[in-house]
Design a protein around this motif. Structure first.
Motif, PDB file in Angstrom:
ATOM      1  N   GLY A 111       0.451  -1.440  -0.077  1.00 55.91           N
ATOM      2  CA  GLY A 111      -0.550  -0.079   0.047  1.00 55.91           C
ATOM      3  C   GLY A 111       0.975   1.571  -0.122  1.00 55.91           C
ATOM      4  N   ASN A 112       2.344   1.611  -0.572  1.00 58.85           N
ATOM      5  CA  ASN A 112       2.754   2.000  -0.222  1.00 58.85           C
ATOM      6  C   ASN A 112       3.230   3.601   0.811  1.00 58.85           C
ATOM      7  N   PRO A 113       3.138   2.527   2.074  1.00 56.79           N
ATOM      8  CA  PRO A 113       2.801   3.165   3.681  1.00 56.79           C
ATOM      9  C   PRO A 113       3.955   4.490   3.425  1.00 56.79           C
ATOM     10  N   HIS A 114       5.414   5.187   2.897  1.00 54.86           N
ATOM     11  CA  HIS A 114       5.726   5.792   2.538  1.00 54.86           C
ATOM     12  C   HIS A 114       5.052   7.472   2.089  1.00 54.86           C
ATOM     13  N   HIS A 115       3.902   6.489   1.111  1.00 57.02           N
ATOM     14  CA  HIS A 115       3.826   7.656   0.272  1.00 57.02           C
ATOM     15  C   HIS A 115       5.042   8.054  -1.020  1.00 57.02           C
ATOM     16  N   TYR A 116       5.627   6.982  -1.593  1.00 56.72           N
ATOM     17  CA  TYR A 116       6.396   7.177  -2.883  1.00 56.72           C
ATOM     18  C   TYR A 116       6.128   7.563  -4.282  1.00 56.72           C
TER      19      TYR A 116
END
Length: 248
Positions: A111-116
């Motif tokens: 879920g792309n937790p670091h918002h890359y």
């Protein structure tokens, strides 16, 4: 043309911000192909990316991307210099490095937790990124930077969340944060403290007290000598009494 590009970018950023919690400063993961395209197009990434996105940005890469550029030799020397000026994000390939595309895919898992953001010219990598909801994709076309529109997979995921079928990673994080603030769920630090208390051994002071009690119960050597002396005195006192009767 520039105004319409910025309008589209603002619209796409609002979509990712509202549905996936993407926030400033935007962390943009670059691979070697994107750095090479920027070099050929004479694009100053540190200047043009914040202008295009109208926000603060952070140019990032990974060790695998840097190692891949080193192995490719002098042809991509300029792209390697651009990548070396970026912030290096830790990946899970400490011992054995993988290809740059594989590494960037691993950075946007779960879920792309670091918002890359992913910035690449690799078509194969772009297709795989589009299959993962919530990952903004960027590329260079005709010497201009473009933020791609949300993929069909991303739009379908957002519709499922709105209908109540799924819960996004951003919503999960906000729910757990609210529970921690209200005291319904204890923080990880408190759990660690509890675990440490359980592991602790017996109190050494209690052991010392028990030893002192055991020593008190044993009779001392002086008391034994006193008892022996008393027994001897009694035996000596009986002998003259018997002799007196015999003489009488």
């Amino acid at each position: 043309m520039k105004i319409t590009r910025q309008k589209h970018a603002k619209k796409h950023l609002g979509f990712f911000r509202n549905n996936f919690g993407v926030r400033e400063p935007y962390q943009i993961l670059l691979d070697g192909t994107f750095c090479q395209a920027a070099l050929r197009g004479r694009i100053q990434l540190r200047e043009q990316l914040p202008r295009y996105l109208m926000a603060e940005t952070q140019l990032c890469t990974t060790r695998c991307v840097l190692k891949e550029l080193e192995t490719l030799g002098q042809e991509l020397y300029g792209a390697k210099l651009i990548a070396q000026k970026c912030q290096v994000r830790n990946c899970s390939h400490f011992k054995n490095a993988v290809s740059g595309s594989e590494c960037l895919l691993s950075m946007v898992e779960e879920g792309n937790p670091h918002h890359y953001f992913v910035a690449s010219q690799d078509q194969n990598l772009s297709m795989k990124v589009k299959k993962r909801p919530g990952v903004p994709l960027m590329f260079i076309i005709q010497n201009t930077i473009v933020l791609d529109k949300p993929s069909p997979k991303t739009i379908a995921f957002v519709k499922a969340v709105e209908s109540g079928q799924l819960v996004s990673v951003h919503e999960k994080q906000s729910i757990t944060q609210l529970k921690e603030e209200q005291g319904l769920v204890k923080n990880t630090e408190q759990r660690r403290r509890k675990k440490r208390k359980k592991i602790s051994g017996p109190n050494p002071l209690s052991c010392l007290k028990k030893k002192k009690k055991a020593q008190d119960t044993k009779p001392s050597c002086s008391e034994k000598k006193r008892k022996r002396k008393r027994i001897r005195n009694r035996s000596t006192s009986k002998v003259p009494s018997g002799t007196e009767n015999a003489e009488g």
